[in-house]
Write a protein that holds these residues in place. Structure first.
Motif, PDB file in Angstrom:
ATOM      1  N   TRP A 152       0.697  -1.094   0.127  1.00 39.72           N
ATOM      2  CA  TRP A 152       0.093  -0.012  -0.012  1.00 39.72           C
ATOM      3  C   TRP A 152       0.855   1.465  -0.016  1.00 39.72           C
ATOM      4  O   TRP A 152       1.770   1.248   0.600  1.00 39.72           O
ATOM      5  N   ASP A 154      -4.015   3.585  -0.813  1.00 43.11           N
ATOM      6  CA  ASP A 154      -4.042   2.769  -2.044  1.00 43.11           C
ATOM      7  C   ASP A 154      -3.482   1.547  -2.199  1.00 43.11           C
ATOM      8  O   ASP A 154      -2.107   1.244  -1.848  1.00 43.11           O
ATOM      9  N   ASN A 155      -4.283   0.464  -2.325  1.00 43.74           N
ATOM     10  CA  ASN A 155      -3.597  -0.882  -2.764  1.00 43.74           C
ATOM     11  C   ASN A 155      -2.843  -1.110  -3.930  1.00 43.74           C
ATOM     12  O   ASN A 155      -3.633  -0.815  -4.996  1.00 43.74           O
ATOM     13  N   SER A 180      -4.269  -3.480  -6.634  1.00 43.01           N
ATOM     14  CA  SER A 180      -5.473  -3.327  -7.326  1.00 43.01           C
ATOM     15  C   SER A 180      -5.300  -2.790  -8.633  1.00 43.01           C
ATOM     16  O   SER A 180      -4.131  -2.006  -8.902  1.00 43.01           O
TER      17      SER A 180
END
Length: 451
Positions: A256, A260-261, A264
């Motif tokens: 992260w 925000d990951n 993804s």
């Protein structure tokens, strides 16, 4: 910290607690501990408890190896200091509490063999780059009646795999386990009968890396105690029978930046930095696996067709892939995206395992690496020529291959440091010497109840 320990000890004593496990894991993934009386907790928090420095060179069979240059004599002592903020009363062992320990030099300075400190340094290094990791373990273990010599001759349940019927004979154990895990502060996602021989799996909720390693050790203590209370014993060993599916302790991680990951993305692909994290893991995977699945039975488990991750590649939801990318979805959300490491088991020290995973992945981000195309098939069914054309090789499975991978990595030796790396390699060499010439069944049996 001493004040907090004194207050905690007073509360625990009033609740009937007599002593506290100060726990750590050695270089074989085997939990070790000292129990201090509850009245001695504050002193232990201030000054630590003396333990021999030679725990760094215990092998999997409790043999102390002097075949290395860094701890060549029986002389020396270190201090084991409880991490008081992680102190827990053990629900299944009501007279005892538990806390993970830090290992310090006798004068209180950092000790280069403290595995927890290795992970803490990697977490701090990632944080300086603006990166944080979330990690969670899937724990597989086999169940047998107490006193059983092995699992194969006396399985604790007979399946079918994934069936609710399989766990009916274990109802009391499962109920106690769910209660004790919750009471000990461990959040789990699920528990079920798994595919392997008398196998059960539970998933620990993702958290920060140091807490994830602590949780893994506490979960083991909790499971062992619940099993014992219900006339059972459990095996966390990588293999419980030579031809059975093994016990993987699959490690799920996500990286992260802020909220925000990075894993993804769009469709079945992570975003650029998430892809670089995955590429870093893939590049260092042979050396990473030598730390996350380091034992002789780990190598025996690493077989094609067993969902163990025998070949070095990545895939999207591919259970034969050692790096299984799990994308987010509309239902689960982008924060769910993660990478599952399959060559990981109970013979790994969880702090070192997470440290090398974090370092390998963040190195990929720092260097802007790009992974190859994902693979949806099982390369174990391909010809050698087909694998060669895709650049896919077997992961190291023998002690010699694992040692070569460790020495050949640009990342993993730096994470461990010269002293710890030397001790780790010496322990692996001692294990290899013990196993030389032995049949697989003897090797598996000798490790059944070690973890």
């Amino acid at each position: 910290m001493t004040k907090a320990a004194s207050a905690a000890a007073k509360d625990l004593a009033a609740a009937g607690v007599s002593g506290v496990h100060l726990a750590w894991a050695d270089n074989n993934g085997i939990p070790r501990s000292r129990i201090v009386p509850i009245g001695g907790l504050a002193d232990a928090a201030a000054r630590g408890v003396g333990v021999t420095s030679l725990f760094a060179v215990f092998d999997s069979h409790d043999v102390i190896t002097y075949d290395q240059p860094v701890l060549p004599t029986p002389s020396g002592d270190v201090r084991l200091v409880p991490v008081v903020e992680r102190l827990r009363r053990l629900s299944g062992q009501r007279a005892l509490a538990w806390a993970p320990g830090r290992q310090l030099a006798a004068d209180g300075s950092p000790w280069p063999y403290c595995q927890r400190a290795v992970l803490e340094r990697q977490v701090e290094a990632a944080a300086r780059r603006g990166l944080t990791l979330l990690a969670g373990y899937e724990l597989e273990f086999a169940v047998a009646p107490a006193g059983s010599a092995d699992v194969e001759s006396a399985p604790g349940h007979g399946g079918p795999a994934y069936s609710p019927h399989a766990l009916v004979p274990l109802d009391d154990f499962i109920a106690a386990l769910l209660h004790d895990l919750d009471a000990n502060g461990l959040r789990i996602g699920q528990v079920h009968a798994e595919y392997g021989l008398a196998q059960v799996e539970l998933t620990l909720a993702a958290t920060d890396p140091v807490s994830a390693a602590d949780d893994q050790l506490l979960a083991r203590q909790t499971i062992h105690a619940a099993a014992h209370a219900h006339g059972l014993r459990v095996s966390f060993a990588p293999l419980v029978a030579p031809r059975a599916a093994g016990n993987g302790w699959h490690l799920h991680t996500s990286i992260w930046r802020g909220g925000d990951n990075l894993l993804s993305g769009t469709g079945e692909r992570p975003g650029p930095e998430g892809a670089a994290y995955l590429a870093g893991l893939l590049r260092e995977l042979p050396a990473v696996a030598a730390v996350t699945a380091p034992s002789v039975p780990s190598g025996l488990r690493l077989r094609p067709g067993y969902f163990a991750g025998a070949y070095a590649f990545w895939g999207v939801e591919n259970r034969e892939a050692p790096l299984r990318y799990v994308p987010g979805s509309e239902l689960l959300g982008p924060g769910h995206a993660n990478v599952e490491l399959k060559p990981s088991d109970a013979s790994a020290n969880p702090y070192l395992a997470l440290a090398v995973v974090l370092a390998a992945g963040t190195a990929g981000i720092e260097q802007g690496l790009t992974p190859p195309e994902p693979i949806a098939q099982d390369p174990g069914t391909w010809t050698a020529r087909e694998r060669s054309a895709r650049g896919i090789e077997r992961l190291p499975a023998s002690p010699a291959e694992q040692d070569a991978a460790l020495r050949g990595s640009a990342v993993v030796p730096e994470v461990l440091g010269a002293d710890l790396l030397a001790a780790f390699r010496a322990v692996r060499a001692s294990d290899a010497a013990w196993a030389a010439g032995k049949e697989a069944a003897e090797i598996v049996h000798a490790h059944l109840w070690r973890y």
